[in-house]
Design a protein around this motif. Structure first.
Motif, PDB file in Angstrom:
ATOM      1  N   LEU A  21      -4.757 -14.720  -8.649  1.00  0.00           N
ATOM      2  CA  LEU A  21      -6.491 -13.843  -8.645  1.00  0.00           C
ATOM      3  C   LEU A  21      -5.964 -12.947 -10.013  1.00  0.00           C
ATOM      4  O   LEU A  21      -4.682 -12.936 -10.843  1.00  0.00           O
ATOM      5  N   PRO A  22      -7.376 -12.202 -10.414  1.00  0.00           N
ATOM      6  CA  PRO A  22      -6.301 -11.703 -12.064  1.00  0.00           C
ATOM      7  C   PRO A  22      -5.701 -10.391 -11.611  1.00  0.00           C
ATOM      8  O   PRO A  22      -5.993 -10.216 -10.104  1.00  0.00           O
ATOM      9  N   LYS A  23      -4.837  -9.830 -12.562  1.00  0.00           N
ATOM     10  CA  LYS A  23      -4.556  -8.478 -11.929  1.00  0.00           C
ATOM     11  C   LYS A  23      -5.242  -7.516 -11.445  1.00  0.00           C
ATOM     12  O   LYS A  23      -4.205  -6.865 -10.948  1.00  0.00           O
ATOM     13  N   GLU A  24      -5.981  -7.398 -11.958  1.00  0.00           N
ATOM     14  CA  GLU A  24      -7.162  -6.387 -11.413  1.00  0.00           C
ATOM     15  C   GLU A  24      -7.727  -6.490  -9.811  1.00  0.00           C
ATOM     16  O   GLU A  24      -7.001  -4.988  -9.365  1.00  0.00           O
ATOM     17  N   GLN A  25      -7.360  -7.591 -10.056  1.00  0.00           N
ATOM     18  CA  GLN A  25      -7.838  -7.493  -8.494  1.00  0.00           C
ATOM     19  C   GLN A  25      -6.658  -7.685  -7.007  1.00  0.00           C
ATOM     20  O   GLN A  25      -6.868  -7.079  -6.044  1.00  0.00           O
ATOM     21  N   GLN A  26      -6.110  -8.152  -7.912  1.00  0.00           N
ATOM     22  CA  GLN A  26      -4.647  -8.448  -6.873  1.00  0.00           C
ATOM     23  C   GLN A  26      -3.906  -6.494  -7.070  1.00  0.00           C
ATOM     24  O   GLN A  26      -3.378  -5.799  -5.925  1.00  0.00           O
ATOM     25  N   ALA A  28      -5.885  -3.694  -7.232  1.00  0.00           N
ATOM     26  CA  ALA A  28      -6.988  -3.562  -6.473  1.00  0.00           C
ATOM     27  C   ALA A  28      -7.156  -3.888  -5.006  1.00  0.00           C
ATOM     28  O   ALA A  28      -7.009  -2.917  -3.589  1.00  0.00           O
ATOM     29  N   ILE A  29      -6.520  -5.025  -4.798  1.00  0.00           N
ATOM     30  CA  ILE A  29      -5.758  -5.455  -3.100  1.00  0.00           C
ATOM     31  C   ILE A  29      -4.478  -4.403  -3.011  1.00  0.00           C
ATOM     32  O   ILE A  29      -5.110  -3.928  -1.576  1.00  0.00           O
ATOM     33  N   ASP A  30      -3.829  -4.466  -3.734  1.00  0.00           N
ATOM     34  CA  ASP A  30      -2.742  -3.624  -3.395  1.00  0.00           C
ATOM     35  C   ASP A  30      -3.413  -2.380  -3.233  1.00  0.00           C
ATOM     36  O   ASP A  30      -2.664  -1.732  -2.223  1.00  0.00           O
ATOM     37  N   ALA A  31      -3.947  -1.324  -3.907  1.00  0.00           N
ATOM     38  CA  ALA A  31      -4.268  -0.292  -3.449  1.00  0.00           C
ATOM     39  C   ALA A  31      -4.787   0.261  -2.534  1.00  0.00           C
ATOM     40  O   ALA A  31      -4.575   1.060  -2.116  1.00  0.00           O
ATOM     41  N   GLU A  32      -5.489  -1.312  -1.453  1.00  0.00           N
ATOM     42  CA  GLU A  32      -6.362  -0.445  -0.745  1.00  0.00           C
ATOM     43  C   GLU A  32      -5.710  -0.881   0.377  1.00  0.00           C
ATOM     44  O   GLU A  32      -4.841  -0.040   2.293  1.00  0.00           O
ATOM     45  N   GLY A  33      -4.192  -1.888   0.382  1.00  0.00           N
ATOM     46  CA  GLY A  33      -3.412  -2.363   1.590  1.00  0.00           C
ATOM     47  C   GLY A  33      -2.095  -1.503   1.403  1.00  0.00           C
ATOM     48  O   GLY A  33      -2.038  -1.706   2.902  1.00  0.00           O
ATOM     49  N   LEU A  34      -1.579  -1.888   0.892  1.00  0.00           N
ATOM     50  CA  LEU A  34      -0.655  -0.281   0.861  1.00  0.00           C
ATOM     51  C   LEU A  34      -0.181   0.562   1.508  1.00  0.00           C
ATOM     52  O   LEU A  34       0.163   0.562   2.460  1.00  0.00           O
ATOM     53  N   PRO A  35      -1.458   1.480   1.094  1.00  0.00           N
ATOM     54  CA  PRO A  35      -1.592   2.681   2.129  1.00  0.00           C
ATOM     55  C   PRO A  35      -1.643   2.523   3.791  1.00  0.00           C
ATOM     56  O   PRO A  35      -1.382   3.313   4.122  1.00  0.00           O
ATOM     57  N   LYS A  36      -2.283   2.224   4.018  1.00  0.00           N
ATOM     58  CA  LYS A  36      -3.174   1.548   5.092  1.00  0.00           C
ATOM     59  C   LYS A  36      -1.792   1.175   5.972  1.00  0.00           C
ATOM     60  O   LYS A  36      -1.511   0.615   7.113  1.00  0.00           O
ATOM     61  N   TRP A  37      -0.714   0.194   5.072  1.00  0.00           N
ATOM     62  CA  TRP A  37       0.504  -0.593   5.722  1.00  0.00           C
ATOM     63  C   TRP A  37       0.460   0.182   5.836  1.00  0.00           C
ATOM     64  O   TRP A  37       2.173   0.578   6.873  1.00  0.00           O
ATOM     65  N   GLU A  38       1.383   1.393   5.432  1.00  0.00           N
ATOM     66  CA  GLU A  38       2.415   2.893   5.287  1.00  0.00           C
ATOM     67  C   GLU A  38       2.114   3.219   6.827  1.00  0.00           C
ATOM     68  O   GLU A  38       2.713   4.011   7.239  1.00  0.00           O
ATOM     69  N   GLN A  39       0.459   3.715   6.562  1.00  0.00           N
ATOM     70  CA  GLN A  39      -0.505   4.720   7.947  1.00  0.00           C
ATOM     71  C   GLN A  39       0.057   3.953   8.781  1.00  0.00           C
ATOM     72  O   GLN A  39       0.709   4.378   9.943  1.00  0.00           O
ATOM     73  N   TRP A  40      -0.251   1.987   9.315  1.00  0.00           N
ATOM     74  CA  TRP A  40       0.216   1.667  10.690  1.00  0.00           C
ATOM     75  C   TRP A  40       1.729   1.792  10.373  1.00  0.00           C
ATOM     76  O   TRP A  40       2.691   1.841  11.982  1.00  0.00           O
ATOM     77  N   GLN A  41       2.810   1.382   9.987  1.00  0.00           N
ATOM     78  CA  GLN A  41       3.950   2.018   9.585  1.00  0.00           C
ATOM     79  C   GLN A  41       4.339   3.379  10.766  1.00  0.00           C
ATOM     80  O   GLN A  41       5.068   3.541  10.945  1.00  0.00           O
ATOM     81  N   ALA A  42       4.036   3.854   9.877  1.00  0.00           N
ATOM     82  CA  ALA A  42       4.393   5.682  10.727  1.00  0.00           C
ATOM     83  C   ALA A  42       3.546   5.505  11.695  1.00  0.00           C
ATOM     84  O   ALA A  42       3.939   6.331  12.512  1.00  0.00           O
TER      85      ALA A  42
END
Length: 112
Positions: A21-26, A28-42
């Motif tokens: 995927l273009p870097k911008e799309q990757q 964007a996915i990281d920007a959505e997913g990483l906070p959700k993963w951190e929230q899940w971990q917490a």
């Protein structure tokens, strides 16, 4: 309390598709997913017996020797729960497969 190995899986072709995927799309996915993963971990931190991590390329050791291998394992964590079902419920709607291109989390009990 019983311990369970949770193995994150992702098909190699899905990872390749994500990396293509273009870097911008990757990003964007990281920007959505990483906070959700951190929230899940917490939210589940009390259940972690071992915080685990992501894993890289595989070398397989057999009678014939050592050679590169491919599998769908991309990470792991060890959790504590009363039952395997309770351990599995910890991973419902996990960002690994709800946002990122992971396909599943396999839960296995440690045998005594």
């Amino acid at each position: 309390m019983p311990r369970f190995l949770a193995v994150y899986t992702m098909q190699p072709e899905d990872l390749a598709r994500f990396r293509a995927l273009p870097k911008e799309q990757q990003d964007a996915i990281d920007a959505e997913g990483l906070p959700k993963w951190e929230q899940w971990q917490a939210g589940h931190a009390a259940a972690f017996a071992d915080g685990g991590g992501m894993v890289g390329k595989t070398l397989r050791v057999t009678r014939e020797g050592i050679a590169p291998a491919t599998n769908s394992i991309c990470g792991y964590v060890v959790v504590e729960a009363e039952t395997i079902e309770a351990a599995a419920r910890l991973f419902e709607n996990h960002p690994h497969f709800m946002v990122f291109p992971g396909d599943a989390v396999d839960i296995m009990p440690f045998m005594t």
